[in-house]
Design a protein around this motif. Sequence first.
Motif, short mmCIF file in Angstrom:
data_model
loop_
_atom_site.label_atom_id
_atom_site.label_comp_id
_atom_site.label_asym_id
_atom_site.label_seq_id
_atom_site.Cartn_x
_atom_site.Cartn_y
_atom_site.Cartn_z
N GLN B 6 32.61 40.47 23.04
CA GLN B 6 32.91 40.36 21.62
C GLN B 6 33.20 41.74 21.07
N CYS B 23 36.62 37.37 20.50
CA CYS B 23 35.82 36.97 21.66
C CYS B 23 36.74 36.64 22.81
N GLN B 25 36.49 35.47 27.14
CA GLN B 25 35.68 35.18 28.32
C GLN B 25 36.57 35.17 29.56
N TRP B 34 31.35 29.36 18.52
CA TRP B 34 30.84 30.38 17.62
C TRP B 34 29.52 29.90 17.03
N ASN B 75 38.72 33.63 18.33
CA ASN B 75 38.47 34.61 17.30
C ASN B 75 37.93 33.94 16.04
N CYS B 91 29.45 34.53 20.20
CA CYS B 91 30.43 33.72 20.89
C CYS B 91 29.81 33.25 22.20
N GLY B 105 28.11 35.94 24.52
CA GLY B 105 28.49 37.33 24.35
C GLY B 105 27.34 38.13 23.77
#
Lengths: 114, 113
Positions: B6, B23, B25, B34, B75, B91, B105
């Motif tokens: 993040q 964010c 991954q 979120w 996001n 996140c 995150g």
Amino acid sequence: AQTVTQSQPEMSVQEAETVTLSCTYDTSESDYYLFWYKQPPSRQMILVIRQEAYKQQNATENRFSVNFQKAAKSFSLKISDSQLGDAAMYFCAYSRGNNRKLIWGLGTSLAVNP
Amino acid sequence: DTAVSQTPKYLVTQMGNDKSIKCEQNLGHDTMYWYKQDSKKFLKIMFSYNNKELIINETVPNRFSPKSPDKAHLNLHINSLELGDSAVYFCASSPGQGRHEQYFGPGTRLTVT
């Protein structure tokens, strides 16, 4: 609606001893998943252990183990040989369904005394 | 290798401003989330996307808008920030395919002054 209850807001344990954190949940479903997450002061959320409801065997990860009692809707976490690094907030969580939404307990703050 | 990242990790801003948190991954997971964690550590789901499709949209002010350009990114844009928006925003991502665990995150601490 599903709920997750952690009845112990705070607990403490002596280093090297064993502690058990309690979690109960309410659901009418038979297929679901349960988790324990750890949040140390660094604020990182760390997955500690997971349990699928269809599995009768209790999950174990090194010093962490659970006591899963499906009929009683209880999912406690046992930490053996407690270490200073285990000090953290511990959250119990429940999930089911395709969206895998996690329902969280309010957390238990665990202190480890040297 | 960072699994769920993040940016930024800290964000201090004034009331009324607009800000975004990003964010990403790299776990190949199909679903991202979120969460908002308040000062009492309570975690509340805000949004979830599965393969760029919104699947969870909890009761959140419409000043909050998620955007998922692809399944590796989610996001969060916040308009007209208020004091009550101060919190830690996490996140997370989940693998799918019968697996329900989520990986988080490091969190973004947002302070609105």
